[in-house]
Write an enzyme that holds these catalytic residues in place. Structure first.
Site, mmCIF file in Angstrom:
data_model
loop_
_atom_site.group_PDB
_atom_site.id
_atom_site.type_symbol
_atom_site.label_atom_id
_atom_site.label_comp_id
_atom_site.label_asym_id
_atom_site.label_seq_id
_atom_site.Cartn_x
_atom_site.Cartn_y
_atom_site.Cartn_z
ATOM 1 N N HIS A 362 0.836 -1.310 0.160
ATOM 2 C CA HIS A 362 0.125 0.013 -0.090
ATOM 3 C C HIS A 362 0.905 1.329 -0.074
ATOM 4 O O HIS A 362 0.168 2.253 0.055
ATOM 5 C CB HIS A 362 -0.861 -0.031 1.392
ATOM 6 N N LYS A 550 -8.632 13.605 4.595
ATOM 7 C CA LYS A 550 -7.877 12.571 4.578
ATOM 8 C C LYS A 550 -6.931 12.639 5.613
ATOM 9 O O LYS A 550 -6.788 13.745 6.500
ATOM 10 C CB LYS A 550 -7.185 12.601 3.184
ATOM 11 N N ARG A 551 -6.215 11.595 5.870
ATOM 12 C CA ARG A 551 -5.006 11.413 6.907
ATOM 13 C C ARG A 551 -4.067 12.699 6.645
ATOM 14 O O ARG A 551 -3.821 12.935 5.596
ATOM 15 C CB ARG A 551 -4.455 10.387 6.724
ATOM 16 N N LYS A 556 0.701 14.023 1.539
ATOM 17 C CA LYS A 556 -0.817 14.351 1.041
ATOM 18 C C LYS A 556 -0.873 16.121 0.665
ATOM 19 O O LYS A 556 -1.739 16.427 0.237
ATOM 20 C CB LYS A 556 -1.511 13.940 1.892
ATOM 21 N N THR A 658 -8.425 6.407 -1.769
ATOM 22 C CA THR A 658 -10.121 5.935 -1.955
ATOM 23 C C THR A 658 -10.748 7.024 -1.831
ATOM 24 O O THR A 658 -12.121 6.983 -2.314
ATOM 25 C CB THR A 658 -10.294 4.748 -1.231
ATOM 26 N N LYS A 662 -14.503 8.219 -3.606
ATOM 27 C CA LYS A 662 -15.895 8.729 -2.993
ATOM 28 C C LYS A 662 -16.354 9.974 -3.270
ATOM 29 O O LYS A 662 -17.539 10.306 -3.471
ATOM 30 C CB LYS A 662 -15.435 8.494 -1.486
#
Length: 815
Positions: A362, A550-551, A556, A658, A662
């Site tokens: 991952h 998100k995290r 990110k 993901t 969504k």
């Protein structure tokens, strides 16, 4: 392929009312008039659970009779969220449940809101695992998930004076209503001790003596498929001490010592991901991983033996999928059972193991590719260490014979320089290794595992991640679900998400586009009411809802988003007409408790939000909101209301994502880099239906190789320089972020300057945001783009992903 079973809805409204009333009286000695919301929530869970449990009996019976191959999905995380609405939806009794609760004097929304999120995860990894459980049940694949029954969820996030504070998340207070303990299936897991070897009847026997034993008791959560009676489980292992409290010590007042064994066992399941920056934290994490892996493999092999009387065909009837490296110890543990308990020789045991285990990678981030100190493995798991060392030696000999290159031997080694490299163990011991997006899988083949791929290319595959589209569209966005049913002729898309492609045919239908806009507006207003009720936040539904949820991690690039907002704020201060349409920037994120930089970025977001909220020039033009305690249930309200999805990671760093899927399936438009599954989104959407920016993955590599100098960009770009300088100056709360400024320009703590290339992508990102706002002005264009996003999101359904695993890796039939 397996044909779909004809199912009957298990309840009418009247029968459900009766069942709930009886459950309240039998379990709580109360009538509906006397019951609290908490008691009614538990009663609902018990009634639904009873139906699923009955179906589980039938599923297991069919699996045994047909001798079907079973899938065992091991993950440290299962971010399940709330289960009541989901299970009622999958059983197709959600409307009946709403009506029954109303007739009994309860508000369904209050009962659903009462349930805590089962936050047994930290982000995409755990949410993906939850989505896959739903799809495996819906596709009628005999399967089970396995993890730890954590006493506390990840943590409950509280923002105090702008900073993240972690509070205990007691999810089991009400969430335990879904758990079915199975003490009769408990397994013993051993830690420490010494290994003794002896020969008997020509066989070498190995015994682990003087070990500390922990009892693993399974607590099963039943997982219902949609539109089928097939049912699976999520098995969560709960640790218990095998020794009773020492009453003699207790009687002498030595209370802590008396309960020492019990406290050691309890610590294993206390919390997800203890901080491993110190040796005690590392030790606890290793215990957690071996605890759930050992209990799981013992349980699986024991049931297989009860059915077939031998483990020689184990790999023909079982496949073990390990979700990232956390369950990697399944490889030596299965070897231990096959050799020590079943008496097989090494070659036979290795053949079975390497045809039963598959590994999903991952991440390419070095920090997440686990490496354990050899000395810790030797002390805590002495027999497992012996087996790992033998695997390592045999693997190393194969590598040397194939490559004759010391550099490659070093790169591929499992045990090297006092460390055990878990990713290399997974590659060596698995029948398949897959990435989770096209780009990510290419990086695995050509970079991270390039030498392993060169030696065993047949192992490497791609399965792009997917989401549970029933939950993340139909269940949480009923307005959009209704539109899709009207346009596609029914509910077929719930079983075949590619039916969504039919929506493309309506891109020129103004009435459809207007209805889509109305649905989005209703969802925005619903979120505005939710924010006001839950957080006393006043949001402007006329503004663009621009969301990054998100995290929190540097790659990110929430910080890139913040720099752009600072720049936008500065332009607004210079020119009140600079913002041509109101914008609301919404952030949702948790930072790992020990991740200092990530927590500083959360503080920065809140400082900026405070600054903007107190500046009159920003009123009805610019707003920044940090959504405290982001979790699955909050995402379920946020995503239908979102209009812009920020997917802005450094190209080559995000394995898949993901959240991007969504948002897409709910009609939000993506501002993003060509990273992870964004690449595949771009393949189906084209440039015209998303807002791309930034360096590509190969350009990132080239820039770093050639020597990246962020100071040069800082000096040349005035807009960037002003935004960066604002970090140093700080905001109205008096907090300066000079540390983040220094980290970007000069590096800190061993991290290179601007390691994730925020400055390199800054101008391109600002340009993409500008294009997005311009497109938003043309409502018909925007709604058409939104419709195309929904129409082309079907390939990102978890059903498709699980079907690919079933066909190409697990080799099991499915619906």
């Amino acid at each position: 392929m397996i044909s779909r079973q004809n199912t009957m809805t298990p309840f009418t409204t009247e029968s459900l009312e009766k069942a709930l009333t009886e459950k309240l009286m039998l379990n709580f000695s109360k009538t509906p008039d006397e019951a609290t919301d908490q008691e009614m929530m538990r009663a609902c869970a018990m009634v639904i659970r009873d139906v699923m449990s009955l179906r589980l009996v039938g599923t297991r019976k069919r699996t045994r009779q047909e001798h079907r191959k079973q899938v065992h999905y091991l993950s440290m995380e299962f971010l399940m969220g709330r289960s009541l609405m989901k299970n009622a939806y999958n059983l197709e009794v959600l409307p009946q449940l709403r009506e029954a609760l109303s007739h009994l004097g309860f508000k369904a929304a209050d009962i659903f809101e009462m349930e805590p999120d089962a936050a047994l995860g930290n982000g995409g990894l755990g949410r993906l695992a939850a989505c896959y459980l739903d799809s495996m049940a819906t596709l009628e694949i005999p399967a089970a998930g396995y993890s730890i029954c954590y006493e506390l969820g990840l943590f409950r996030q509280k923002i105090i004076e702008g900073e993240q504070v972690e509070l205990p998340d007691h999810w089991k207070d009400l969430g335990s209503a879904w758990l079915v303990p199975k003490p009769e299936e408990a397994q013993e897991v051993r830690f420490g001790g010494t290994v003794r070897e002896f020969w008997d009847n020509g066989h070498l026997h190995t015994v682990n003596e003087n070990a500390t034993t922990v009892l693993a008791v399974p607590c099963d959560m039943v997982i219902a498929g949609y539109g089928t009676e097939h049912t699976n489980i999520l098995r969560l292992w709960e640790p218990h001490s095998t020794k009773p409290m020492d009453m003699s010590l207790f009687s002498r007042g030595e209370y802590l010592k008396a309960a020492e064994e019990e406290a050691m066992a309890d610590s294993i399941a206390k919390v997800l991901y203890p901080d491993d920056s110190h040796m005690e934290g590392k030790s606890l994490r290793l215990k957690q991983q071996y605890f759930f892996v050992s209990a799981t493999v013992q349980s699986i092999t024991m049931k297989h033996l009860a059915t077939y009387g031998t483990l020689k065909n184990f790999h023909e009837k079982n496949v073990i999928q390990i979700n990232d490296t956390h369950p990697a110890l399944v490889i030596p543990e299965l070897m231990r059972i096959l050799i020590d308990d079943a008496g097989m020789n090494w070659e036979e045991a290795w053949e079975i193991t390497t045809h039963a285990v598959a590994y999903t990678n991952h991440t390419v981030l070095a920090e997440a590719l686990e490496r354990w100190p050899q000395i810790l493995m030797e002390r805590r798991l002495p027999r497992i260490w012996q087996i790992i060392l033998e695997i390592s030696n045999r693997w190393q000999r194969r590598v040397e014979e194939y490559y004759h290159d010391p550099a490659k031997t070093h790169h591929m080694a499992i045990v090297w320089n006092g460390e055990v490299r878990m990713a290399n163990l997974c590659v060596a011991g698995s029948m398949a290794v897959n990435g989770v997006s096209g780009l990510h899988s290419e990086i695995l083949r050509k970079d991270l595992f390039r030498d392993s791929c060169g030696m065993e290319p047949w192992k490497f595959q791609n399965v792009t991640n997917g989401i549970d589209h029933r939950r993340w569209l139909s269940e949480i966005n009923p307005g959009l679900d209704s539109l899709i049913r009207d346009l596609t002729g029914g509910s077929e898309y719930l079983h075949d998400p590619l039916v969504l492609k039919k929506l493309d045919d309506f891109a020129g239908d103004k009435a459809v586009l207007e209805r889509l806009a109305e649905i989005k507006r209703e969802n925005k207003e619903r979120f505005v009411k939710h924010a006001k009720w839950s957080r006393d936040l006043a949001l402007n539904p006329d503004s663009i809802f621009d969301v990054q949820a998100k995290r929190l991690h540097e790659y990110k690039r929430q910080l890139l988003n913040v720099l752009h907002i600072i720049s936008l704020y500065q332009r607004l201060r210079d020119d009140p007409n600079a913002v041509v349409h109101p914008q609301t920037f919404l952030f949702g994120a948790k930072a790992a408790p020990g991740y200092v930089v990530a927590k500083r970025i959360i503080h920065l977001i809140n400082s900026l939000a405070d600054q903007i909220s107190h500046d009159p020039c920003c009123k009805d033009k610019l707003q920044v909101v940090f959504l405290e305690n982001y979790r699955v249930s909050l995402a379920e309200v946020l995503m239908p209301a979102s209009e812009v999805s920020q997917q802005i990671s450094t190209a080559g760093k995000e394995a898949s994502g993901t959240g991007n899927m969504k948002f897409m399936i709910n009609g939000a438009l993506t501002v993003g880099t060509l990273d992870g599954a964004n690449v595949e989104m771009h393949d189906v959407l084209g440039d015209e239906n998303m807002f791309l920016f930034g360096l590509h993955a190969d350009e990132v590599v080239a820039m770093k190789r050639e020597g990246y100098i962020p100071q040069r960009i800082y000096n040349e770009n005035e807009r960037l320089r002003r935004a960066m300088d604002a970090l140093r100056a700080g905001f109205r709360d008096g907090v300066s972020y000079d540390d983040l400024y220094q980290r970007l320009l000069f590096g800190s703590g061993g991290s290179p300057a601007d390691d994730y290339l925020l400055l390199a992508d800054f101008q391109s990102y600002c340009d993409a945001e500008k294009r997005m706002v311009e497109a938003y002005q043309d409502k018909e264009l925007w709604n058409r783009m939104s419709l195309h996003n929904i129409a082309r999101s079907g390939i990102f359904a978890a059903d498709r992903a699980v079907g690919e695993y079933a066909d190409n890796i697990w080799h099991v039939p499915h619906k």
